[in-house]
Design an enzyme around this catalytic site. Structure first.
Site, PDB file in Angstrom:
ATOM      1  N   ASP A  86      -3.937 -17.533 -14.449  1.00 23.61           N
ATOM      2  CA  ASP A  86      -3.840 -16.911 -15.745  1.00 23.61           C
ATOM      3  C   ASP A  86      -5.103 -15.374 -15.631  1.00 23.61           C
ATOM      4  O   ASP A  86      -5.439 -14.865 -14.444  1.00 23.61           O
ATOM      5  CB  ASP A  86      -5.140 -17.771 -16.510  1.00 23.61           C
ATOM      6  CG  ASP A  86      -4.094 -18.768 -16.816  1.00 23.61           C
ATOM      7  OD1 ASP A  86      -2.951 -18.918 -17.215  1.00 23.61           O
ATOM      8  OD2 ASP A  86      -5.225 -20.488 -17.575  1.00 23.61           O
ATOM      9  N   HIS A 132       1.532 -15.883 -14.195  1.00 28.50           N
ATOM     10  CA  HIS A 132       1.291 -16.510 -15.191  1.00 28.50           C
ATOM     11  C   HIS A 132       1.337 -17.885 -15.078  1.00 28.50           C
ATOM     12  O   HIS A 132       0.471 -18.884 -16.133  1.00 28.50           O
ATOM     13  CB  HIS A 132       1.414 -15.572 -16.558  1.00 28.50           C
ATOM     14  CG  HIS A 132       0.444 -15.565 -18.058  1.00 28.50           C
ATOM     15  ND1 HIS A 132      -0.528 -16.238 -17.256  1.00 28.50           N
ATOM     16  CD2 HIS A 132      -0.397 -14.951 -18.554  1.00 28.50           C
ATOM     17  CE1 HIS A 132      -1.757 -15.747 -18.914  1.00 28.50           C
ATOM     18  NE2 HIS A 132      -1.310 -14.783 -18.850  1.00 28.50           N
ATOM     19  N   ASN A 176       0.529  -1.519  -0.382  1.00 26.95           N
ATOM     20  CA  ASN A 176       0.090   0.171  -0.119  1.00 26.95           C
ATOM     21  C   ASN A 176       0.725   1.246   0.378  1.00 26.95           C
ATOM     22  O   ASN A 176       1.983   1.901   1.039  1.00 26.95           O
ATOM     23  CB  ASN A 176      -1.061  -0.151   1.054  1.00 26.95           C
ATOM     24  CG  ASN A 176      -2.083   1.041   1.101  1.00 26.95           C
ATOM     25  OD1 ASN A 176      -1.475   2.177   0.584  1.00 26.95           O
ATOM     26  ND2 ASN A 176      -3.464   0.692   2.031  1.00 26.95           N
ATOM     27  N   GLY A 211      -3.437   1.516  -3.936  1.00 33.33           N
ATOM     28  CA  GLY A 211      -3.244   3.435  -4.282  1.00 33.33           C
ATOM     29  C   GLY A 211      -4.561   3.672  -3.628  1.00 33.33           C
ATOM     30  O   GLY A 211      -4.400   3.746  -2.458  1.00 33.33           O
TER      31      GLY A 211
END
Length: 537
Positions: free
Chosen positions: A514, A510, A459, A483
């Site tokens: 997925d 990955h 954060n 954010g």
């Protein structure tokens, strides 16, 4: 006499170079300042100029070939000079060096094999492994000195690991007989740290045996002849200035050697005003040194050139063990995991109202980050594919959910772990995060409090950062970047109103997660955060 030119070190981190292009051929005449070749370093492709004059007699590294620094690049000398001995000597240098190294290794192994009997009551203490990723440690402070008595449980030293500075206690009693790693020094795990035993015991044989690594280093230094770099001789004569053969300005481009450019910049000369005497009108070193810009100064009556004056200064700070560990861990993650990122915007109006209500309860304090951590834990329950780790043989599915929370500290970044996050309430998560964050900033985190995360939250909203991508904290499969909450116009029920939103970025490995799985995880996470009551059900 022939001059040997080795592969130059053209940057501070260069270990090898690639000859991108040779600008001269064997048999060509070479003047001081002529460009010999274009060499590709680890940072850029740079021109490499000659500091000698003569004939190019030999090229040791062909175009497109890669070579370590200080390997034979070329030979310059008198036309027809015999350089067969130089070439054969360069070819045999590497095997000879390898043989010397092997001889030294054999001597070291022989010495290391020599057994040393440890006297009764003497304890040899090695550099401890104080964290799972620790490979070496730095002695920050010695709390005991040679000759002092030590009781079992006494603190011997403060040791800086890759994660924190930790106190190291003694499990023995006796007298400090020897200290092997001084304050501020770094040593590998299991190397000799100190020796404890009865006062007056002779431990010189133990020290000698434990110091086989330094002995080997000394022998290597003795066995390897000191390398001497060929340096250009200082010119003692004033060379006659040759008239420029051609104009060195072509379509606005000025052709000059790198050395000439540097000298011209140092003297404040405009290269366009200098005539070149090199090949094709190229400006070389002596052209700049013999240039007098008197006419240029007289012509300028109104313009005033201001040259900033100041002192250039750079300092070096030794990398801490934490910084080394961060560099190694994040480097491995970035360059081994094929990552991708997904972004989503979350409506924070309900979350802000819920937090206000919760914090109105006496002795209760919940932050927005606590709500995000809780929402992540609950979303991981619904999407177990994200709560995984990759190995070459298997994908590891974790039934437990341990969320790591990135905490910035003076020396870098630590990730304390909230264990079994899904079973904790918002207030329990908040209390746990505050406790661990305080320990992290005071360098009091235990190794077990930083191990075992299955997902990480980072954060930067408190710094006003609205969007950013984090590097995955391996062996996790994903990390969430949070954010700042921003007040902005939003559309609700067909009307433009003032709303509060927050951007979330999910970075995934990955190999295990997925795109569709990551997107579904973010949708679930968004639902929990926008409707905090669902996390309390």
């Amino acid at each position: 006499m022939a001059t040997i030119i080795n592969m130059p070190r053209l940057s501070d981190t260069m270990e090898e170079g690639v000859v991108a292009k040779w600008l001269v051929s064997v048999g060509d005449k070479v003047e001081e300042g002529d460009i010999l070749a274009e060499i590709e370093t680890d940072k850029a492709t740079m021109e490499f100029e000659s500091f000698y004059e003569g004939t190019l007699l030999h090229i040791g590294i062909q175009e497109g070939e890669t070579s370590p620094v200080d390997v034979l690049l070329a030979v310059i000398g008198e036309e027809g000079e015999d350089i067969s001995a130089i070439i054969s000597g360069a070819a045999s240098a590497e095997p000879a060096k390898a043989e010397t190294t092997e001889e030294v290794k054999e001597e070291v192994v022989t010495e290391a094999a020599t057994s040393v009997e440890i006297p009764d009551g003497v304890q040899v203490i090695s550099m401890p492994r104080l964290s799972d990723t620790m490979t070496d440690g730095t002695v920050a402070t010695w709390l005991k000195k040679v000759g002092e008595s030590v009781e079992e449980g006494d603190m011997l030293a403060e040791i800086e690991t890759d994660k924190a500075t930790m106190e190291f206690e003694s499990f023995y009693e006796g007298t400090i007989l020897y200290i092997g790693v001084q304050e501020g020094e770094t040593a590998p795990v299991d190397s000799l740290l100190t020796i404890i035993g009865p006062a007056g015991t002779d431990v010189s044989a133990i020290v000698a045996n434990g110091g086989t690594a330094p002995v080997a280093a000394n022998k290597t230094a003795a066995a390897t002849p000191e390398k001497k770099e060929a340096k250009p001789a200082t010119a003692a004569k004033v060379e006659e200035v040759k008239p420029a053969s051609t104009n060195n300005n072509s379509n606005g481009r000025v052709f000059a050697s790198p050395l000439a450019k540097k000298i011209a910049a140092d003297k404040g000369f405009n290269l366009a005003d200098i005539s070149g005497s090199g090949e094709n009108g190229r400006i070389i070193k002596k052209d700049v040194e013999n240039f007098t810009p008197a006419a240029k100064v007289e012509a300028s009556t109104t313009a005033t050139t201001v040259v900033a004056a100041g002192v250039e200064n750079s300092t070096e700070t030794k990398n801490s063990q934490m910084r080394k560990a961060i560099a190694k861990s994040l480097g491995n993650s970035k360059f081994t995991a094929p990552d991708f990122s997904l972004n989503i915007e979350v409506d924070m109006d309900n979350a802000m109202a819920s937090r206000k209500t919760i914090n109105a309860i006496p002795d209760t304090k919940v932050s927005f980050n606590d709500m995000v951590v809780k929402a992540c834990a609950m979303a991981l329950l619904k999407h177990p594919q994200v709560n995984t780790s990759w190995t070459d043989a298997n994908t590891v599915y974790h039934s437990h959910i341990h969320v790591g929370v990135a905490v910035a500290v003076d020396d870098g970044l630590l990730v304390p772990v909230i264990k079994h996050t899904d079973t904790l309430s918002l207030t329990q998560i908040g209390a746990g995060v505050r406790d661990l964050a305080g320990k992290a900033r005071n360098k009091k985190l235990a190794p077990t409090e930083m191990q075992g995360s299955t997902f990480t939250v980072s954060n930067l909203g408190m710094f006003g950062i609205q969007n950013f991508n984090s590097i995955i904290n391996q062996p996790n499969s994903a990390i969430l970047s949070v954010g700042a909450i921003v007040q902005k116009p939003v559309v609700k029920n067909g009307q433009i109103v003032v709303g509060n939103t927050m951007n979330l970025t999910l970075t995934c490995d990955h190999r295990t997660v997925d795109g569709a799985v990551g997107a579904q995880f973010l949708q679930t996470l968004k639902t929990f955060i926008e409707n905090p009551v669902t996390m309390l059900a």
